[in-house]
Scaffold this active site. Structure first.
Site, PDB file in Angstrom:
ATOM      1  N   CYS A  14     -17.691 -13.036  51.757  1.00 46.94           N
ATOM      2  CA  CYS A  14     -17.508 -12.915  50.305  1.00 46.94           C
ATOM      3  C   CYS A  14     -17.326 -14.291  49.670  1.00 46.94           C
ATOM      4  CB  CYS A  14     -16.344 -11.984  49.977  1.00 46.94           C
ATOM      5  SG  CYS A  14     -14.814 -12.437  50.806  1.00 46.94           S
ATOM      6  N   GLU A  61     -21.576 -11.877  47.505  1.00 48.55           N
ATOM      7  CA  GLU A  61     -21.420 -11.482  48.912  1.00 48.55           C
ATOM      8  C   GLU A  61     -22.719 -11.864  49.628  1.00 48.55           C
ATOM      9  OE1 GLU A  61     -18.585  -9.483  49.566  1.00 48.55           O
ATOM     10  OE2 GLU A  61     -19.018  -8.855  51.611  1.00 48.55           O
TER      11      GLU A  61
END
Ligand SMILES: C[S@@+](CC[C@H](N)C(=O)[O-])C[C@H]1O[C@@H](n2cnc3c(N)ncnc32)[C@H](O)[C@@H]1O
Length: 371
Positions: free
Chosen positions: A329, A363
């Site tokens: 992330c 992400e």
């Protein structure tokens, strides 16, 4: 997506670009960070432009006798009251405004010292609402909140300092269709869940594609959460060892394994650093007394760490495994970790999944194979 609060509400910072432009920008950012390690074409998985978030948290703004939802101001100066939030999924949207009116109509019982409301919802129309207070909750609160559960067709929990009131459950049941199969996941209020279910499915399916390319040996996973990747990927390996720091998430993962009738996964509550110590044989854990760590022959590892990325010990451990699926992330820490991992491995695939539209967050994932 259009929202009347764009430019004022701090929750969506990328409001000035069209969705296509935002996605392009994210693709270029990840591409630039990965260029030293990989020059192929990134796969890009987009999100629905609106109604994509299955978790949402609002502050409660009290003025005169009324409560409203509020978010931090985009310039980080105070709060903005919220009259619409088109990014939340329908199962939240349908309930959040009715809930607010019920709270406002409830005299003091639901309203007094309420400071935040959190929603956790599913694509199967379940919704768990947590009301957070700066006061102790009593039976009168429970009775009124119980009525609200029926009126809104949702689950309600109350929280205040050192107090948690569960009226029915503290989880929702999500069902996701992944790679031609339906997986059932219990998602707990206090455990990590991926916020964007549509993109989550695309991300898991991307990982399944990589797992199928290996299709043999045992599978190791760290930061496994509630088994989001573990359950679908377990089909492509002999045995699976999956670890995670959170007791709540391991509890959910064990239940999810049973619910989906999967028998080849062992879950253990271990920090990644502890997992490394255990697998390197430098420390024994009573939590692992029934697990024969020596019986595993890992062909593949999946890591999905928080924003800080991987610690040195975990990097050293996974450098010994032939295939690595790294979900991240934070592309900056991914790029940092690839500096070490690409000494032993080559990047074969890379992807961007837009979990967080209208924000700077992105992400990404890479699939690596031993040189
Ligand atoms: C980005 S989430 C991913 C979870 C899961 N893979 C998923 O897709 O739902 C990161 C997870 O790492 C866990 N975590 C945080 N620090 C950890 C650590 N040092 N060791 C192991 N797990 C950790 C968190 O509890 C969280 O569940």
């Amino acid at each position: 997506m259009d929202c009347k609060h764009f430019g004022i509400c701090g929750s969506c910072g990328l409001y000035m670009l069209s969705y296509a432009e935002q996605l392009k920008q994210k693709e270029e950012k990840v591409s630039a960070l990965l260029t030293p390690f990989w020059q192929g074409k990134l796969e890009v998985f987009d999100s629905p432009d609106a109604h994509y978030r299955a978790r949402a948290e609002f502050r409660i703004w009290h003025e005169d006798e009324r409560c409203d939802y509020a978010m931090g101001n985009i310039e980080k100066k105070g709060a903005v009251t919220i009259k619409e939030c088109p990014k939340v999924i329908e199962s939240i949207e349908e309930r959040m405004w009715k809930l607010l009116e019920k709270i406002n109509a409830s005299q003091d019982v639901l309203k007094q010292r309420l400071f935040s409301v959190e929603f956790l919802a599913t694509t199967t129309d379940e919704c768990l609402v947590t009301l957070l207070y700066h006061r102790k909750l009593d039976n009168t609160w429970s009775q009124e909140a119980k009525l609200l559960e029926t009126e809104l067709n949702c689950k309600i929990m109350g929280r205040s300092r050192k107090q948690k009131v569960i009226l029915s459950d503290e989880f929702v049941t999500e069902k996701l269709d992944i790679d031609g199969k339906t997986f059932t996941y219990l998602q707990y209020e206090s455990g990590f869940t991926q916020p964007n279910p549509a993109v989550n499915v695309k991300m898991i399916e991307w990982a399944v594609v990589q797992a199928k390319k290996v299709g043999h040996g045992d599978f190791l996973e760290s930061y496994c959460g509630l088994g989001n990747f573990t359950l679908p990927l377990s089909h492509y390996f002999d045995k699976v060892l999956a670890t995670e720091i959170s007791k709540r998430s391991i509890h959910a993962a064990l239940q999810n394994c049973k619910l989906n009738d999967i028998n080849n996964i062992t879950f253990a509550r271990l920090a990644s650093e502890e997992m490394t110590e255990a697998l390197n044989g430098v420390r024994e854990f009573s939590r692992l007394k029934d697990i024969d760590l020596k019986s595993y022959d890992f062909s593949t590892v999946l890591v999905d760490p928080p924003r800080a990325g991987l610690d040195e010990g975990t990097i050293a451990l996974i450098s010994n495994i032939d295939h690595i699926i790294y979900i991240s992330c934070n592309p900056e820490t991914l790029a940092r970790d690839l500096e070490t991992l690409t000494k032993t491995h080559v990047v074969l695939e890379a992807a961007v999944y837009d979990q967080f539209p209208h924000t700077e967050h992105v992400e990404s994932g890479v699939f690596l194979q031993k040189r």
